[in-house]
Scaffold this active site. Structure first.
Site, PDB file in Angstrom:
ATOM      1  NE  ARG A  83     -32.882 -35.122  82.553  1.00 17.37           N
ATOM      2  CZ  ARG A  83     -33.069 -35.911  82.841  1.00 17.37           C
ATOM      3  NH1 ARG A  83     -32.418 -35.173  84.407  1.00 17.37           N
ATOM      4  NH2 ARG A  83     -34.157 -36.929  83.049  1.00 17.37           N
ATOM      5  CG  ASP A  95     -31.039 -37.033  87.253  1.00 12.68           C
ATOM      6  OD1 ASP A  95     -31.729 -35.714  87.244  1.00 12.68           O
ATOM      7  OD2 ASP A  95     -31.336 -38.042  87.768  1.00 12.68           O
ATOM      8  CG  ASP A  97     -31.843 -37.131  91.509  1.00  6.75           C
ATOM      9  OD1 ASP A  97     -33.057 -35.845  90.453  1.00  6.75           O
ATOM     10  OD2 ASP A  97     -32.148 -38.360  90.578  1.00  6.75           O
TER      11      ASP A  97
END
Length: 143
Positions: A83, A95, A97
């Site tokens: 990434r 991603d 989170d």
């Protein structure tokens, strides 16, 4: 051990494979154990909408890491998977989170818990409700 909840997403490359790899890397971390994972859902991009749809999922993890160290472990996995952060809310290979950590509420320059936008993002809440409905409800009531 503390329990924490992660939201994972990808929309370039092979998103389902990248999500599976991220889960595998999380579970292989010496201080993280993946204890539950949702199904993968397809969603439209949020924020910056002129990009491919996302594959999203949620995971429950148990960890000895404090919240900021868990965040750094997630960022390390993102980086190791390739990434590169070109633009806010832009396309991404992966991603990860940190959405919630136990029932900790914190607001620092590096980390806000529960995640500041989780309560308004169905791509976070729908998978999270599948594996941790009480946590999803708690997040919604915090904001």
């Amino acid at each position: 051990m503390a329990e924490a909840w992660l939201s994972l997403g990808a929309n370039i490359g092979d998103p389902p494979a990248q999500l599976a790899e991220a889960i595998s890397r999380l579970d292989a971390h010496p201080h993280i154990a993946v204890t539950a994972q949702s199904s993968v859902i397809r969603t439209k991009a949020w924020g910056k909408t002129d990009q491919p749809d996302f594959a999203n999922m949620a995971a429950t993890v148990e960890t000895h890491l404090p919240p900021i160290d868990l965040l750094h472990a997630c960022l390390d996995i993102e980086r190791d998977m390739g990434r590169v952060r070109h633009e806010v809310w832009g396309p991404r290979l992966i991603d990860i989170d940190l959405i919630a950590y136990e029932r900790v509420e914190m607001d620092t320059t590096k980390l806000i818990l529960p995640h500041r936008f989780a309560h308004e993002r169905d791509f976070v809440l729908v998978p999270l409700r599948e594996i941790a409905p009480e946590t999803a409800d708690w997040i919604v009531t915090r904001r």
